[in-house]
Design a protein around this motif. Structure first.
Motif, PDB file in Angstrom:
ATOM      1  N   GLY A 258      37.209  44.417  48.960  1.00 55.94           N
ATOM      2  CA  GLY A 258      36.747  43.237  49.913  1.00 55.94           C
ATOM      3  C   GLY A 258      37.230  41.915  48.540  1.00 55.94           C
ATOM      4  O   GLY A 258      37.599  41.989  47.994  1.00 55.94           O
ATOM      5  N   ILE A 259      36.517  40.584  49.315  1.00 54.19           N
ATOM      6  CA  ILE A 259      36.771  39.115  48.492  1.00 54.19           C
ATOM      7  C   ILE A 259      35.803  38.620  49.003  1.00 54.19           C
ATOM      8  O   ILE A 259      34.828  38.101  49.954  1.00 54.19           O
ATOM      9  N   LEU A 260      35.325  38.325  47.685  1.00 50.18           N
ATOM     10  CA  LEU A 260      34.323  37.647  46.788  1.00 50.18           C
ATOM     11  C   LEU A 260      34.087  35.928  46.771  1.00 50.18           C
ATOM     12  O   LEU A 260      35.333  35.985  45.933  1.00 50.18           O
ATOM     13  N   VAL A 261      33.906  35.522  47.103  1.00 48.36           N
ATOM     14  CA  VAL A 261      34.053  33.665  46.769  1.00 48.36           C
ATOM     15  C   VAL A 261      32.890  33.230  46.260  1.00 48.36           C
ATOM     16  O   VAL A 261      31.434  33.261  47.007  1.00 48.36           O
ATOM     17  N   ASP A 262      33.196  32.674  45.262  1.00 45.13           N
ATOM     18  CA  ASP A 262      31.930  31.943  44.007  1.00 45.13           C
ATOM     19  C   ASP A 262      31.604  30.748  43.944  1.00 45.13           C
ATOM     20  O   ASP A 262      32.180  30.011  43.780  1.00 45.13           O
ATOM     21  N   LEU A 263      30.784  30.417  44.249  1.00 46.51           N
ATOM     22  CA  LEU A 263      30.674  29.012  44.618  1.00 46.51           C
ATOM     23  C   LEU A 263      29.919  28.190  43.264  1.00 46.51           C
ATOM     24  O   LEU A 263      29.228  28.606  43.105  1.00 46.51           O
TER      25      LEU A 263
ATOM     26  N   ILE B 159      45.404  37.718  48.512  1.00 49.98           N
ATOM     27  CA  ILE B 159      45.143  39.080  48.291  1.00 49.98           C
ATOM     28  C   ILE B 159      44.989  40.062  49.449  1.00 49.98           C
ATOM     29  O   ILE B 159      44.823  41.126  50.123  1.00 49.98           O
ATOM     30  N   ARG B 160      44.161  39.199  50.964  1.00 45.71           N
ATOM     31  CA  ARG B 160      44.644  39.999  52.149  1.00 45.71           C
ATOM     32  C   ARG B 160      45.606  40.580  52.829  1.00 45.71           C
ATOM     33  O   ARG B 160      45.820  42.327  52.349  1.00 45.71           O
ATOM     34  N   ALA B 161      46.574  40.291  52.516  1.00 50.30           N
ATOM     35  CA  ALA B 161      48.094  39.833  52.879  1.00 50.30           C
ATOM     36  C   ALA B 161      49.079  41.734  51.690  1.00 50.30           C
ATOM     37  O   ALA B 161      49.101  42.841  52.054  1.00 50.30           O
ATOM     38  N   VAL B 162      47.908  41.700  49.882  1.00 49.21           N
ATOM     39  CA  VAL B 162      49.002  43.134  49.251  1.00 49.21           C
ATOM     40  C   VAL B 162      47.793  44.336  49.742  1.00 49.21           C
ATOM     41  O   VAL B 162      47.984  45.017  49.690  1.00 49.21           O
ATOM     42  N   ALA B 163      46.381  43.789  49.801  1.00 46.74           N
ATOM     43  CA  ALA B 163      45.052  45.052  49.957  1.00 46.74           C
ATOM     44  C   ALA B 163      46.173  45.729  51.214  1.00 46.74           C
ATOM     45  O   ALA B 163      46.423  46.592  51.500  1.00 46.74           O
TER      46      ALA B 163
ATOM     47  N   THR C   9      50.653  41.366  39.962  1.00 51.23           N
ATOM     48  CA  THR C   9      49.977  41.231  39.454  1.00 51.23           C
ATOM     49  C   THR C   9      49.007  42.105  40.239  1.00 51.23           C
ATOM     50  O   THR C   9      48.257  43.247  40.330  1.00 51.23           O
ATOM     51  N   LEU C  10      48.400  41.544  41.779  1.00 53.62           N
ATOM     52  CA  LEU C  10      47.143  41.870  42.801  1.00 53.62           C
ATOM     53  C   LEU C  10      47.871  43.051  43.193  1.00 53.62           C
ATOM     54  O   LEU C  10      46.775  43.891  42.856  1.00 53.62           O
ATOM     55  N   ARG C  11      48.965  43.773  42.917  1.00 50.69           N
ATOM     56  CA  ARG C  11      49.488  45.352  43.291  1.00 50.69           C
ATOM     57  C   ARG C  11      49.189  45.803  42.066  1.00 50.69           C
ATOM     58  O   ARG C  11      48.343  47.097  42.876  1.00 50.69           O
ATOM     59  N   GLU C  12      49.228  46.037  41.623  1.00 59.27           N
ATOM     60  CA  GLU C  12      48.595  46.306  40.206  1.00 59.27           C
ATOM     61  C   GLU C  12      47.659  46.732  39.729  1.00 59.27           C
ATOM     62  O   GLU C  12      46.487  48.246  39.334  1.00 59.27           O
ATOM     63  N   MET C  13      46.784  45.685  40.263  1.00 62.85           N
ATOM     64  CA  MET C  13      44.711  45.425  40.178  1.00 62.85           C
ATOM     65  C   MET C  13      44.378  46.218  40.883  1.00 62.85           C
ATOM     66  O   MET C  13      43.377  47.300  41.089  1.00 62.85           O
ATOM     67  N   ILE C  14      45.427  46.413  42.301  1.00 62.80           N
ATOM     68  CA  ILE C  14      44.610  47.640  43.740  1.00 62.80           C
ATOM     69  C   ILE C  14      44.553  48.569  43.459  1.00 62.80           C
ATOM     70  O   ILE C  14      44.262  49.573  43.194  1.00 62.80           O
ATOM     71  N   ARG C  15      46.059  48.645  42.939  1.00 62.07           N
ATOM     72  CA  ARG C  15      46.196  50.036  41.929  1.00 62.07           C
ATOM     73  C   ARG C  15      45.562  51.025  41.123  1.00 62.07           C
ATOM     74  O   ARG C  15      45.795  51.566  40.873  1.00 62.07           O
ATOM     75  N   ALA C  16      44.997  50.238  39.957  1.00 62.78           N
ATOM     76  CA  ALA C  16      44.417  50.284  38.762  1.00 62.78           C
ATOM     77  C   ALA C  16      42.227  50.978  39.349  1.00 62.78           C
ATOM     78  O   ALA C  16      41.997  51.034  38.629  1.00 62.78           O
TER      79      ALA C  16
END
Length: 476
Positions: free
Chosen positions: A63-68, A51-55, A20-27
């Motif tokens: 980019g990766i955003l962590v929401d506290l 996420i890092r590995a798939v990207a 799914t992550l791969r599909e989202m990146i391609r989307a």
């Protein structure tokens, strides 16, 4: 036309697997959001690494955003199918985190019985139910549902922000922050910000050495203290869910426009968030109103639009991103770029303090004028911290911005920057050397072609603290 407005998508149970992550990146996902209000830090770390590995495997910068979570108050979990709260019904609210139902809701806030007053209104979920306190005893709050609704899972409980005695960030926020900073997270969002002091308390290294700190505007106090928050933060998120609970609904669209305008004038990326395509949790297509909401967020000047539950727990995360991408791309095409830049110039021509920022302000405005008059399609910005790129982006040029930096962290943080293709430059040195290398990399990547004119913004050398050179180059 290349989509200029970036898409932030939340990763959750429906989207955390590799396929799914791969599909989202391609989307078209530009930034992946890991929300820590649901799940553990360890689960968030697993998602981060995946996420890092798939990207990297896809060869795409994400980019990766962590929401506290911040001082987020939540109800204890409802049964699997939720509970219907009837308008006019009377309920009890107690301190606890075991279970909730249609007559007793447990809330994980120790100050529940001491910090609130009779007459206060509480909202559970994003407007799922609105409750008014009618009586307070030593064991419980009695409330009347002035607006009923269906409650599921562990919904957030919105208390009037002036009543909250919890500090932002919370001790648990700092634990999570340390873990993700060690991993090299690109961006961190701080919840329930009330003043610039809350941002300064984060205490990380300034970006790009540390993560880009994003202030979530979701309290009335934050709106009142917005200038200081914009100055202290690296970016802003208009979190319309809780902000809509703090302010009247009729004021919310106007606040959104004013916040975005002030952020862009200050050179800060701004994300518009909450319920943008919420019907797509289950539906294959959005409502007409949701499509208009996304387009209007683009017209307002949003750097990015954000998906929450739609991609975290929705039925088809990649389809939601494709849909948002089509809407945003069409809105990008229709945006009046020249009018936007002129309004911005009137709002804040340049920073005239005489410092490095004032030089960059003037040079980015000159670059915008040059791209308009010469009909240039690409602007190459070479920047150590990303400041030049973000300064250029605030003018919303019709030209695509190629944002180069020798700093890997800066390049990752530029995934949030409007209209920008982030690229890594591997050589520092003189202006001549950096420009030559940037043009070569852009040409090799297919972003520019031989014979076309490009604008190039950079410092006099890789150690320069301001952007003080503007060149118009013909690609060899």
């Amino acid at each position: 036309m290349l989509r200029r407005t970036k898409i932030v998508a939340t990763i959750g149970p429906a989207s955390e697997d590799e396929t799914t992550l791969r599909e989202m990146i391609r989307a078209g996902m530009n930034v992946a959001r890991i929300g820590l209000a649901h799940g553990t830090v360890d689960e968030g770390i697993e998602r981060f690494r995946r996420i890092r590995a798939v990207a990297e495997d896809e060869g795409v910068r994400v980019g990766i955003l962590v929401d506290l979570p911040g001082p987020k108050v939540r109800a204890a979990k409802f049964a699997e199918h939720g509970a219907d709260i009837a308008t006019g019904s009377t309920l009890e609210l107690r301190v606890g985190q075991d279970a909730s139902n249609e007559s007793v809701i447990e809330v994980d806030y120790e100050g529940l019985l001491h910090d609130l007053e009779v007459g206060d209104q509480l909202t559970i979920g994003d407007g799922g139910a609105v409750l008014k306190i009618t009586d307070i005893s030593s064991e419980k709050l009695l409330v009347t549902a002035i607006h009923g609704g269906r409650l599921q899972g562990r919904p957030g409980v919105h208390l009037p922000s002036q009543r909250l005695r919890m500090a932002t960030p919370t001790p648990s926020d700092f634990v999570a922050l340390d873990a993700f900073v060690e991993l090299g997270v690109d961006m961190v969002a701080v919840s329930f910000v009330r003043s610039a002091h809350d941002i300064r308390r984060v205490g990380t290294e300034p970006h790009p050495r540390g993560p880009l700190v994003i202030a979530k505007i979701e309290t009335r106090a934050a709106v009142e203290n917005l200038p200081g928050i914009i100055e202290a933060a690296g970016a802003i998120m208009v979190a319309r869910g809780d902000l809509g609970n703090e302010c009247s609904l009729e004021d919310l669209p106007h606040l959104q426009k004013e916040i975005i305008k002030d952020c862009i004038a200050g050179g800060r990326p701004v994300i518009t968030a909450t319920q943008m395509l919420e019907s797509m949790l289950t539906s294959p297509a959005p409502t007409r109103a949701e499509a208009s909401d996304v387009a209007n967020a683009v017209f307002d000047g949003s750097s990015a639009v954000m998906l929450s539950g739609e991609t975290a727990i929705g039925s088809d995360p990649a389809n939601v991103i494709r849909t948002m991408s089509r809407i945003a791309t069409r809105a990008d095409e229709a945006m009046d770029y020249e009018s936007w830049a002129k309004q911005l110039a009137e709002l804040r021509m340049t920073d005239n303090s005489g410092g490095a920022a004032s030089v960059t302000d003037a040079m980015t405005m000159a670059a915008w004028r040059a791209t308009q008059e010469l009909e240039i399609d690409r602007v190459i910005c070479i920047s150590g911290s990303g400041f030049t790129v973000r300064s250029m982006a605030r003018f919303r040029p019709e030209a695509t911005i190629l944002g180069f930096s020798i700093n890997e962290s800066t390049v990752q943080q530029l995934t949030l920057s409007w209209g920008t293709i982030p690229m890594r430059i591997t050589k520092g040195g003189s202006n001549e050397e950096m420009v030559r290398e940037a043009i070569r990399l852009a040409k090799d990547a297919g972003h520019i072609r031989a014979g076309e004119l490009v604008s190039v913004l950079a410092g006099s050398d890789s150690r320069s603290r301001s952007t003080n050179v503007l060149r118009i180059e013909r690609v060899p």
